[in-house]
Write an enzyme that holds these catalytic residues in place. Structure first.
Site, mmCIF file in Angstrom:
data_model
loop_
_atom_site.group_PDB
_atom_site.id
_atom_site.type_symbol
_atom_site.label_atom_id
_atom_site.label_comp_id
_atom_site.label_asym_id
_atom_site.label_seq_id
_atom_site.Cartn_x
_atom_site.Cartn_y
_atom_site.Cartn_z
ATOM 1 N N TYR A 1 5.470 6.870 -5.131
ATOM 2 C CA TYR A 1 6.894 6.570 -4.994
ATOM 3 C C TYR A 1 7.238 5.503 -6.020
ATOM 4 C CZ TYR A 1 11.391 4.946 -3.433
ATOM 5 O OH TYR A 1 12.716 4.602 -3.407
ATOM 6 N N ASP B 1 3.287 -0.294 -11.289
ATOM 7 C CA ASP B 1 4.520 -0.507 -10.534
ATOM 8 C C ASP B 1 4.146 -1.392 -9.337
ATOM 9 O OD1 ASP B 1 6.655 -0.481 -8.831
ATOM 10 O OD2 ASP B 1 6.913 1.701 -8.799
ATOM 11 N N TYR C 1 18.672 7.325 3.341
ATOM 12 C CA TYR C 1 17.617 8.157 3.921
ATOM 13 C C TYR C 1 17.964 8.642 5.322
ATOM 14 C CZ TYR C 1 14.890 5.631 0.348
ATOM 15 O OH TYR C 1 14.417 5.070 -0.811
ATOM 16 N N LYS D 1 11.537 -6.191 -5.500
ATOM 17 C CA LYS D 1 11.492 -6.586 -4.088
ATOM 18 C C LYS D 1 11.306 -8.088 -3.852
ATOM 19 C CE LYS D 1 10.735 -2.160 -1.897
ATOM 20 N NZ LYS D 1 10.273 -1.018 -2.674
HETATM 21 C C1 LIG Z 1 10.973 0.020 -3.513
HETATM 22 C C2 LIG Z 1 10.189 0.521 -4.653
HETATM 23 C C3 LIG Z 1 10.810 0.881 -5.867
HETATM 24 C C4 LIG Z 1 12.308 0.926 -6.026
HETATM 25 O O1 LIG Z 1 12.890 -0.333 -5.946
HETATM 26 P P1 LIG Z 1 14.473 -0.428 -5.651
HETATM 27 O O2 LIG Z 1 14.770 -1.876 -5.794
HETATM 28 O O3 LIG Z 1 14.656 0.071 -4.245
HETATM 29 O O4 LIG Z 1 15.171 0.417 -6.640
HETATM 30 C C5 LIG Z 1 10.004 1.264 -6.907
HETATM 31 N N1 LIG Z 1 8.669 1.286 -6.809
HETATM 32 C C6 LIG Z 1 8.039 0.941 -5.677
HETATM 33 C C7 LIG Z 1 6.552 0.971 -5.625
HETATM 34 C C8 LIG Z 1 8.774 0.557 -4.544
HETATM 35 O O5 LIG Z 1 8.147 0.258 -3.418
#
Ligand SMILES: *Cc1c(COP(=O)(O)O)cnc(C)c1O
Length: 407
Positions: free
Chosen positions: A133, A223, A6, A250
């Site tokens: 996102y 998500d 980024y 994460k």
């Molecule tokens: C960080 C994030 C992702 C992507 O995860 P990566 O491990 O960076 O590929 C997907 N969805 C959400 C809501 C996120 O915060």
């Protein structure tokens, strides 16, 4: 040469070089910094946690990784069993992958194929949220809604396969009325939209979404890559409203090793359970179920439960509310707090430019983006450390105000 994320490589300032990390602290050669970002929201137990380290070291003595194609092992079996018991409802079927983006891709692929397997090939559309996102791979970019992340999509124009709506019940009902026969899923970051600007919304929206998904046979995907493991003040938002597919990443491994999981309910899993190979889920990341990552995740969940992390998160929220009470500035549009997340949104991005360097001098690592100055601290943070993070955020506005007057 490292190509950093980024960043405009031509103009980026030199990144801070970290030489050690312990607890909530990052160390450069000359500064000790509280990590108010938790290394992209993942390091919930802090750095160099003895039990996390021990779990990984113990597994390392056996083997670091073996593939899941035709093979299996105890850490991945124990983790899937743990998740099956620990996650709400019948979210029992775990598909592992190496990152959140890939785990979202898997969720979207499952949703599409779930209907293809029933010969419903007209259900090609995904309903998603404005400012969503979901990752940086191509399908997750398409489902996401943030031009700042996805300049490259300009080349394609808007996708015919995705509809974006605001977090508004009227818009939700209208979208279902219009598109329900073409939708395979509705994907959301539940309650808290992270990278889209720490936007928070009410659970009533999700409850209505669940009803509409049931009424029209559309799969609901949460998500929770960012929101999972307590960040919103709920263990998982899935504890409040049960999705058909849940994505975790994460904090899954306590931020120690990249790993993620896509978890499906029984109904979704059964949509693939058949004698015909054409009904298979054709996906298999090389490092899925990595043994070190699974061991880290097991240790992380163990700590989360035994150390009562939910009460730590509630305390973080209480302290944050107390410290932010009555704080305002004409440059600030809104201060938002939810669980272990606080965000100060300013009207003009220029008003927080230079904050990272300012915070560095005060002993806090922060990474504001666009109009958002935020903190998502490790849950093991002490009260005085959290107060320092919040005070640094507030003092930026007080001190830059004084500077403006002096000029
Ligand atoms: C960080 C994030 C992702 C992507 O995860 P990566 O491990 O960076 O590929 C997907 N969805 C959400 C809501 C996120 O915060």
């Amino acid at each position: 040469m490292i190509w950093y994320p980024y960043e405009q490589m031509k103009t980026m300032k030199a990144p801070y070089k970290i030489v050690d990390a312990q607890g909530v602290y990052l160390y450069t050669e000359d500064q000790k910094l509280i990590d108010s970002v938790s290394s992209w929201w993942s390091v919930i137990h802090g750095y160099k946690h003895p039990e996390m380290n021990r779990a990984i070291q113990e597994q390392l003595e056996k083997f670091a990784h073996i593939m899941l194609g035709g093979l299996t092992h105890e850490p991945v079996q124990r983790l899937s069993e743990k998740l099956q018991n620990w996650l709400p409802g019948d979210l029992d079927y775990c598909f592992f992958s190496d990152s959140g983006s890939v785990a979202v891709e898997v969720a979207l692929k499952i949703a599409l194929q779930y209907y293809v397997n029933q010969n419903q090939t007209q259900r090609t559309m995904v309903l998603a949220l404005e400012h969503a996102y979901h990752g940086d791979t191509f399908k997750t970019m398409e489902v996401g809604d943030d031009e700042d992340y996805h300049f490259v999509l300009k080349a394609y124009g808007k996708s015919r396969h995705v509809v974006h709506i605001p977090t508004d019940i009227d818009a939700l009902e209208q979208a279902f009325a219009q598109y329900h026969s073409q939708l395979n899923c509705f994907i959301v970051e539940p309650l808290l939209q992270g990278a889209g600007g720490m936007r928070m919304y009410d659970v009533s929206f999700l409850r209505r979404a669940r009803e509409l998904c049931d009424a029209y046979g559309v799969l609901l995907i949460f998500d929770e890559v960012a929101t999972g493991f307590g960040r919103t003040g709920n263990r998982f938002v899935a504890d409040l409203v049960l999705p058909d597919i849940l994505v975790l990443g994460k904090a899954l491994t306590g931020g120690y090793i990249g790993h993620a999981v896509t978890v499906a309910t029984r109904r979704v899993f059964e949509g693939f359970y058949d004698n015909a190979p054409s009904q298979d889920l054709m996906h298999g990341p090389t490092f899925m179920g990595n043994a070190l990552a699974c061991s880290a995740a097991l240790a992380s969940i163990e700590l989360f439960e035994s150390q009562d992390y939910m009460s730590k998160i509630h305390r973080i929220e209480q302290i944050t509310r107390r410290e932010m009470l009555g704080f305002s500035d004409p440059r600030i549009r809104e201060v938002r707090i939810m669980g272990g997340c606080v965000c100060i949104e300013v009207y003009d991005a220029a008003d927080i430019r230079g904050y990272q360097q300012y915070a560095y001098r005060k002993g806090v690592f922060s990474r504001p983006f666009l109009n958002y100055m935020y903190a998502m601290v490790p849950y093991v943070i002490q009260e005085n450390e959290l107060v320092k993070v919040l005070t640094t955020m507030k003092e930026w506005f007080l001190e830059t105000d004084k500077l403006a007057i002096r000029e």
